[in-house]
Design an enzyme around this catalytic site. Structure first.
Site, short mmCIF file in Angstrom:
data_model
loop_
_atom_site.label_atom_id
_atom_site.label_comp_id
_atom_site.label_asym_id
_atom_site.label_seq_id
_atom_site.Cartn_x
_atom_site.Cartn_y
_atom_site.Cartn_z
CB SER A 253 -0.92 0.01 1.21
OG SER A 253 -0.22 0.43 2.35
CE LYS A 254 -0.36 6.52 -4.35
NZ LYS A 254 -1.29 7.54 -4.83
#
Length: 268
Positions: A253-254
């Site tokens: 995930s970012k």
């Protein structure tokens, strides 16, 4: 018949590193089997569409050395390769399903659907599902609502108490119970198809033989299998790739670092 595979990203921003890996699997499989690789842009989700994202996707794939045999830039005999230019095909085919009772008009308001979802959550049901309310409307009721321009969607009519069984190259035999499959929206109120309808129609019309994609699409595959069966079309061979994970096995995930191919490219 020589294999035909496709990479079909959505232009919603950057290219995810997992997407690049999927493109690479398709590219290597096509090369190895002397097949064709098709680039198709799945741009039917207009709410998430990002201006300039199509050009960015094509630039990033070119930079990564992945070349296509057919697609929006080089064309091909199954053009157009942008789904937003193929709306008439989806509309025509979904209307055929409605006539055959395999899909139906749904006029439920967002408020009713939200209330239904809340009630199902209170009952602690495993997932929120549409209750087939509009399946039981008479032809006259449907015609009146259509004449009055009441907004509608078209839903898949999933038959209860059946088993959907298909083979996956990686997971082998996969089985789903139709009681756990929602009456998926096929055509949205804006006239655009959902991923499920457009994906199946285009894979069939573009003669895709193998669908190689991430395993996040595995739970959607029974809906696709139902559509193939309803249309009377031959199914492609499915292969759902395990997801790319962080070293601690959590999903990329970012928040935890780079997930966009462009970030890695920019850092050399």
């Amino acid at each position: 018949m020589k294999p035909r595979v496709r990479f079909a990203p959505s232009p919603t921003g950057y290219l995810h590193i997992g997407g690049l890996r999927t493109a690479l699997y398709n590219y290597l499989f096509a090369k190895n089997q002397n097949g064709k690789l098709i680039l198709r842009i799945e741009d039917t989700d207009r709410k998430r569409f990002v201006e300039g994202a199509i050009e960015n996707l094509i630039d990033t794939l070119t930079w990564a050395g992945i070349s296509f045999d057919e697609g929006p830039v080089m064309g091909g005999e199954y053009a157009p390769y942008l789904q937003s230019e193929r709306l008439h095909l989806y509309k025509q085919l979904v209307e055929k399903l409605v006539l055959e009772g395999k899909a139906y008009y749904c006029f439920c308001t967002p408020e009713r659907l939200e209330k239904l979802k809340e009630e199902q959550q209170k009952l602690k049901l495993p997932q929120a599902k549409y209750d087939k309310h509009c399946l039981h409307l008479s032809k006259n009721e449907i015609d009146e609502k259509l004449i009055s321009n009441i907004p509608y969607v078209i839903r898949l009519n999933v038959k209860p108490d059946k088993k959907i069984i298909f083979n996956d190259v990686i997971r082998e035999t996969v089985e789903f119970d139709t009681n756990n499959i929602d009456d998926q929206v096929l055509l949205k109120s804006d006239g655009f198809p959902t991923y499920h309808l457009a994906n199946v129609v285009d894979d069939h019309l573009m003669k895709i033989t193998h669908v190689i994609r991430g395993e996040e699409w595995l739970s959607s595959t029974p809906k696709h299998v139902i559509l193939y069966d309803y249309f009377g079309w031959e199914k492609p061979i499915f292969a759902h790739l395990p997801l790319l994970l962080n070293p601690d096995k959590s999903k990329l995930s970012k928040r935890q670092g780079d997930v966009a191919v462009e970030d890695y490219r920019d850092k050399g």
